[in-house]
Design an enzyme around this catalytic site. Structure first.
Site, PDB file in Angstrom:
ATOM      1  N   TYR A 104      17.990   6.424 -33.166  1.00 56.60           N
ATOM      2  CA  TYR A 104      17.574   5.432 -33.207  1.00 56.60           C
ATOM      3  C   TYR A 104      17.746   4.231 -34.136  1.00 56.60           C
ATOM      4  O   TYR A 104      17.848   4.532 -35.388  1.00 56.60           O
ATOM      5  CB  TYR A 104      15.970   5.633 -33.285  1.00 56.60           C
ATOM      6  CG  TYR A 104      15.218   6.332 -32.117  1.00 56.60           C
ATOM      7  CD1 TYR A 104      15.173   5.671 -30.894  1.00 56.60           C
ATOM      8  CD2 TYR A 104      14.862   7.386 -32.181  1.00 56.60           C
ATOM      9  CE1 TYR A 104      14.577   6.269 -29.673  1.00 56.60           C
ATOM     10  CE2 TYR A 104      13.995   8.104 -31.204  1.00 56.60           C
ATOM     11  CZ  TYR A 104      14.029   7.471 -29.770  1.00 56.60           C
ATOM     12  OH  TYR A 104      13.336   7.935 -28.793  1.00 56.60           O
ATOM     13  N   LYS A 148      -7.509  27.040 -47.940  1.00 61.83           N
ATOM     14  CA  LYS A 148      -8.399  25.850 -46.992  1.00 61.83           C
ATOM     15  C   LYS A 148      -7.200  25.393 -46.452  1.00 61.83           C
ATOM     16  O   LYS A 148      -6.010  25.774 -46.612  1.00 61.83           O
ATOM     17  CB  LYS A 148      -9.008  24.847 -48.016  1.00 61.83           C
ATOM     18  CG  LYS A 148      -8.052  24.267 -49.019  1.00 61.83           C
ATOM     19  CD  LYS A 148      -8.836  23.440 -49.859  1.00 61.83           C
ATOM     20  CE  LYS A 148      -7.857  22.890 -50.833  1.00 61.83           C
ATOM     21  NZ  LYS A 148      -8.374  21.823 -51.780  1.00 61.83           N
TER      22      LYS A 148
END
EC number: 5.1.1.1
Length: 357
Positions: free
Chosen positions: A256, A35
């Site tokens: 950043y 899955k």
């Protein structure tokens, strides 16, 4: 030349892990859980390798099963969340997909929807997870309904799921196993309870069929053990390359927020991978990548498309050098711990722009 960020999937590692599973659960049938795009490893890459070597593929829904069938794979599929509407039943039976029944509404749909061929079913019982599954006292009525329905294959399976298998010391595990083993309703011809963690920790839970997921892909289900501890080999290598290198002066703030700086001149490498590719943004200091046969620390914040590494002590590293973000050398369990999450999540959050190779 395309962006170097990619996944390298190792078929030999997949087969090694399957062999380990069969060694731990001798004589048991294996449902390989594929899955969520084979836990991020790519169902196109994984399913053909396992085809014919296992009892069935386990998927979450009809769409995932159809994607496997489109690959020309002949191994049966089992829909672990069953169908989401009565309309899906005819598609499932036409493709010979087995369905898990976990709720009265699904049983109602099945009984009221005549099918051209007998459909294979598994019944899920809730033994303590309280997520999906019939209550134990409801099982007899469920079995009675299935036995009288002419379009149900009578090779009916019974399964449950352990809530705490990744924490083997928890008493809930043995409580659930005992409850499951005590179910004596006739008609259930095969049983399954063991996921990856239970295959390893609770041999008495293996029953007729085991359902390995994360361990199949070479990742530990436990917080305090990694793949190497369990004799597993990572199937996924999350790779990129150095796209730029800069020599910075002392106290230059990197990335950043300027969260990292050095009190001496530094050499910073830019790696073409970031949280837009599925690498976690929030990681602890000195989380490593693997470059030229050694670990190198990430510095500064992870950006959407890139991250930065400290090459000050690694003058031999050059633009274009291959970088392993996780895989054979830097295990994904280590990155998951740094990010405060689990390996499952990291594998499954790889973004679509990362190509498979």
């Amino acid at each position: 030349m395309s962006r170097p960020t990619r996944l390298v999937i190792e078929p030999s590692a997949l087969l090694h892990n399957l062999s380990q599973i069969k060694h731990l659960a001798p004589g048991k049938k294996v449902i390989a859980m594929v899955k969520a795009n084979a836990y991020g490893c790519g169902v196109r890459e994984v399913a053909p390798v396992l085809d014919g070597r296992i009892e069935a593929f386990g998927v979450a829904c009809l769409e995932e099963a159809l994607a496997i069938r489109a690959l020309g794979v002949e191994t049966p599929c089992i829909l672990f969340q069953g169908v989401f509407s009565s309309d899906e039943l005819s598609v499932a039976v036409e493709n010979d997909f087995a369905c898990v029944l976990h709720h009265a509404k699904q049983l109602e749909w099945l009984i009221k929807t005549p099918l051209p061929y007998p459909i294979k079913v598994w019944v899920k019982v809730n033994t303590g997870m309280h997520r999906l599954g019939f209550k134990i006292h409801e099982l007899q009525k469920v079995m009675d309904a299935l036995q009288t329905c002419t379009w149900v294959d009578k090779n009916i399976g019974l399964m449950t799921h352990l809530a705490c298998a990744d924490e083997p010391h928890r008493p809930e595990n043995q409580q659930q196993i005992s409850l499951f083993q005590e179910i004596s309703i006739p008609g259930f011809r095969q049983r399954s309870i063991a996921n990856s963690a239970a295959i390893i920790s609770f041999p008495d839970s293996q029953a007729d069929v085991v359902r390995p997921g994360i361990m199949l892909y070479g990742v530990s289900p436990f917080a305090n053990q990694n793949a190497r501890d369990l004799g597993l080999i990572p199937v996924m290598r999350f790779m990129s390359a150095i796209s730029a290198i800069h020599d910075n002066p002392s106290f230059a703030q990197v990335g950043y927020g300027g969260t990292w700086k050095s009190d001496k001149p530094s050499r910073i490498g830019i790696v073409a991978a970031g949280y837009g590719d599925g690498y976690p943004r929030h990681i602890s200091e000195k989380t490593p990548v693997w470059v030229r046969g050694r670990e190198v620390s990430i510095v500064g914040r992870v950006s959407m498309d890139m991250l930065t590494i400290d090459l000050t002590e690694h003058p031999d590293v050059e633009i274009g050098d291959e970088v392993e973000l996780w895989g054979t050398h830097v295990l994904v369990e280590r990155i998951a711990k740094s990010a405060g999450t689990i390996g499952y999540e990291l594998l499954c959050q790889i973004s679509e722009r990362v190509r498979y190779k």
